[in-house]
Design a protein around this motif. Sequence first.
Motif, PDB file in Angstrom:
ATOM      1  N   GLY A  18       0.775  -1.236   0.000  1.00 54.49           N
ATOM      2  CA  GLY A  18       0.000   0.000   0.000  1.00 54.49           C
ATOM      3  C   GLY A  18       0.809   1.289   0.000  1.00 54.49           C
ATOM      4  O   GLY A  18       1.779   1.443  -0.749  1.00 54.49           O
ATOM      5  N   ARG A  40       6.272  -8.571   7.326  1.00 53.73           N
ATOM      6  CA  ARG A  40       6.433  -9.562   6.252  1.00 53.73           C
ATOM      7  C   ARG A  40       7.772  -9.387   5.531  1.00 53.73           C
ATOM      8  O   ARG A  40       7.902  -8.618   4.591  1.00 53.73           O
ATOM      9  CB  ARG A  40       5.258  -9.455   5.262  1.00 53.73           C
ATOM     10  N   THR A  66       4.721  -2.957  17.297  1.00 54.65           N
ATOM     11  CA  THR A  66       4.173  -3.126  18.646  1.00 54.65           C
ATOM     12  C   THR A  66       5.212  -3.723  19.598  1.00 54.65           C
ATOM     13  O   THR A  66       4.940  -3.885  20.788  1.00 54.65           O
ATOM     14  CB  THR A  66       2.904  -4.025  18.639  1.00 54.65           C
ATOM     15  N   GLN A 110      -5.209  -3.800  19.391  1.00 54.03           N
ATOM     16  CA  GLN A 110      -4.241  -3.878  18.285  1.00 54.03           C
ATOM     17  C   GLN A 110      -4.157  -2.550  17.530  1.00 54.03           C
ATOM     18  O   GLN A 110      -3.065  -2.100  17.169  1.00 54.03           O
ATOM     19  CB  GLN A 110      -4.639  -5.031  17.332  1.00 54.03           C
ATOM     20  N   SER A 142      -2.074   9.831   9.276  1.00 48.05           N
ATOM     21  CA  SER A 142      -3.360   9.830   9.963  1.00 48.05           C
ATOM     22  C   SER A 142      -4.410   9.409   8.941  1.00 48.05           C
ATOM     23  O   SER A 142      -4.199   8.465   8.177  1.00 48.05           O
ATOM     24  CB  SER A 142      -3.622  11.218  10.552  1.00 48.05           C
ATOM     25  N   TYR A 156     -10.828   2.996  15.525  1.00 42.11           N
ATOM     26  CA  TYR A 156      -9.873   3.458  14.501  1.00 42.11           C
ATOM     27  C   TYR A 156      -9.727   4.974  14.558  1.00 42.11           C
ATOM     28  O   TYR A 156      -8.610   5.505  14.577  1.00 42.11           O
ATOM     29  CB  TYR A 156     -10.378   3.012  13.123  1.00 42.11           C
ATOM     30  N   ALA A 188     -10.016   7.621   0.843  1.00 44.21           N
ATOM     31  CA  ALA A 188      -9.965   6.211   0.437  1.00 44.21           C
ATOM     32  C   ALA A 188      -8.854   5.958  -0.571  1.00 44.21           C
ATOM     33  O   ALA A 188      -8.785   6.603  -1.613  1.00 44.21           O
ATOM     34  CB  ALA A 188     -11.302   5.796  -0.153  1.00 44.21           C
TER      35      ALA A 188
HETATM   36  P1  NDP Z   1      -2.017  -1.757   3.947  1.00 45.35           P
HETATM   37  O1  NDP Z   1      -2.803  -2.747   4.704  1.00 45.35           O
HETATM   38  O2  NDP Z   1      -1.763  -1.985   2.497  1.00 45.35           O
HETATM   39  O3  NDP Z   1      -0.625  -1.492   4.665  1.00 45.35           O
HETATM   40  C1  NDP Z   1      -0.487  -1.491   6.060  1.00 45.35           C
HETATM   41  C2  NDP Z   1       0.967  -1.706   6.405  1.00 45.35           C
HETATM   42  O4  NDP Z   1       1.108  -1.687   7.837  1.00 45.35           O
HETATM   43  C3  NDP Z   1       1.509  -3.031   5.910  1.00 45.35           C
HETATM   44  O5  NDP Z   1       2.762  -2.814   5.308  1.00 45.35           O
HETATM   45  C4  NDP Z   1       1.665  -3.856   7.171  1.00 45.35           C
HETATM   46  O6  NDP Z   1       2.800  -4.709   7.050  1.00 45.35           O
HETATM   47  C5  NDP Z   1       1.928  -2.773   8.205  1.00 45.35           C
HETATM   48  N1  NDP Z   1       1.650  -3.227   9.562  1.00 45.35           N
HETATM   49  C6  NDP Z   1       0.499  -3.664  10.103  1.00 45.35           C
HETATM   50  N2  NDP Z   1       0.679  -4.048  11.378  1.00 45.35           N
HETATM   51  C7  NDP Z   1       1.991  -3.847  11.655  1.00 45.35           C
HETATM   52  C8  NDP Z   1       2.806  -4.061  12.796  1.00 45.35           C
HETATM   53  N3  NDP Z   1       2.315  -4.575  13.934  1.00 45.35           N
HETATM   54  N4  NDP Z   1       4.125  -3.741  12.718  1.00 45.35           N
HETATM   55  C9  NDP Z   1       4.645  -3.241  11.577  1.00 45.35           C
HETATM   56  N5  NDP Z   1       3.930  -3.023  10.468  1.00 45.35           N
HETATM   57  C10 NDP Z   1       2.615  -3.327  10.518  1.00 45.35           C
HETATM   58  O7  NDP Z   1      -2.788  -0.367   4.151  1.00 45.35           O
HETATM   59  P2  NDP Z   1      -2.469   1.155   3.760  1.00 45.35           P
HETATM   60  O8  NDP Z   1      -1.295   1.270   2.908  1.00 45.35           O
HETATM   61  O9  NDP Z   1      -3.738   1.726   3.315  1.00 45.35           O
HETATM   62  O10 NDP Z   1      -2.169   1.763   5.206  1.00 45.35           O
HETATM   63  C11 NDP Z   1      -1.074   2.595   5.500  1.00 45.35           C
HETATM   64  C12 NDP Z   1      -1.520   3.713   6.446  1.00 45.35           C
HETATM   65  O11 NDP Z   1      -2.443   4.554   5.762  1.00 45.35           O
HETATM   66  C13 NDP Z   1      -2.250   3.231   7.706  1.00 45.35           C
HETATM   67  O12 NDP Z   1      -1.779   3.956   8.815  1.00 45.35           O
HETATM   68  C14 NDP Z   1      -3.698   3.565   7.412  1.00 45.35           C
HETATM   69  O13 NDP Z   1      -4.432   3.769   8.593  1.00 45.35           O
HETATM   70  C15 NDP Z   1      -3.543   4.828   6.599  1.00 45.35           C
HETATM   71  N6  NDP Z   1      -4.711   5.200   5.785  1.00 45.35           N
HETATM   72  C16 NDP Z   1      -5.138   4.410   4.752  1.00 45.35           C
HETATM   73  C17 NDP Z   1      -6.265   4.761   4.032  1.00 45.35           C
HETATM   74  C18 NDP Z   1      -6.803   3.902   2.931  1.00 45.35           C
HETATM   75  O14 NDP Z   1      -7.906   4.178   2.432  1.00 45.35           O
HETATM   76  N7  NDP Z   1      -6.117   2.880   2.488  1.00 45.35           N
HETATM   77  C19 NDP Z   1      -7.013   5.995   4.324  1.00 45.35           C
HETATM   78  C20 NDP Z   1      -6.463   6.759   5.405  1.00 45.35           C
HETATM   79  C21 NDP Z   1      -5.358   6.363   6.095  1.00 45.35           C
HETATM   80  P3  NDP Z   1       2.945  -6.196   7.684  1.00 45.35           P
HETATM   81  O15 NDP Z   1       1.583  -6.800   7.718  1.00 45.35           O
HETATM   82  O16 NDP Z   1       3.893  -6.866   6.743  1.00 45.35           O
HETATM   83  O17 NDP Z   1       3.554  -5.964   9.033  1.00 45.35           O
END
Ligand code: NDP
Length: 248
Positions: A18, A40, A66, A110, A142, A156, A188
């Motif tokens: 993402g 990952r 975390t 979480q 954010s 959230y 989004a």
């Molecule tokens: P994705 O699910 O594609 O990416 C989320 C990323 O967070 C992954 O790389 C995942 O990697 C990582 N992640 C999750 N849990 C952990 C953890 N415990 N430790 C380290 N890394 C973690 O979603 P997005 O790219 O959309 O999200 C990125 C940010 O953008 C987030 O903060 C989200 O809230 C924000 N956002 C997204 C929107 C949307 O519409 N998509 C809108 C507004 C905000 P892995 O699982 O490999 O650890």
Amino acid sequence: TPHDLDDDVALVTGASSGIGRATAKTLADAGAAVAVTARRTDRIEALAEEIESEGGEALAITADVTETDDVERMIERTREELGGLDILVNNAGVMLLAPVIRADLDDLQQMLDVNLMGLMAATRKALPGMLEQDSGHIVNISSVAGRRANEASGGYSATKFGVNAFSESLRKETADSGVRVTVIEPGAVDTELGQHIPDEQVMERMAEMVQDMTVLQPEDIAAAIRYAVTQPPRVSVNELLVRPTDQQ
Ligand code: NDP
């Protein structure tokens, strides 16, 4: 200019998919050496290879935000192996939506641990070095949900309102130090974020909402981040709210 981050080292959390993945590529494109971190390992190693094959510099570091030890280690390794840390992009996040009445306490915990505590811990660890060098940039991801709360988004939104509050307080603390703080608030975006929504009804509602829109691509948010981190030192981009044009 295309290489305006030539002297900078960046660290991006949540770089395995993402927005984080696109941001790592964009910052590398702009010349930064980039530490790409997430849980990952296969994904971040492939990304680091991709960046290197395109002539950039990247280092994959497996880290769960975390886990305090992981957070400390990812920042220490970045400094040691890439020679510094100028830009921290706190992007890792999860969106485990459910109405309060059906919310799972573990999901609420979480979201707090990843979206808020992980971001605060990484910032806490990165800040002393930035203050020492009188420059640095903390970019906190954010959301629109950090400015207004919708139903089924309480947990959230609480984390994202928290991100905004933490960032604004930090901005005031560091204003005299040359360290900049930017909050990015995407609408989004087409990513994996919605795939982990635990509540079926909410998942369906979100899927319908997104179908009626031309959602943003991760690169659109990466471009906003690039804009914020490539301004001259006197310019602090405090907050960027970026929605799809047809999002209500
Ligand atoms: P994705 O699910 O594609 O990416 C989320 C990323 O967070 C992954 O790389 C995942 O990697 C990582 N992640 C999750 N849990 C952990 C953890 N415990 N430790 C380290 N890394 C973690 O979603 P997005 O790219 O959309 O999200 C990125 C940010 O953008 C987030 O903060 C989200 O809230 C924000 N956002 C997204 C929107 C949307 O519409 N998509 C809108 C507004 C905000 P892995 O699982 O490999 O650890």
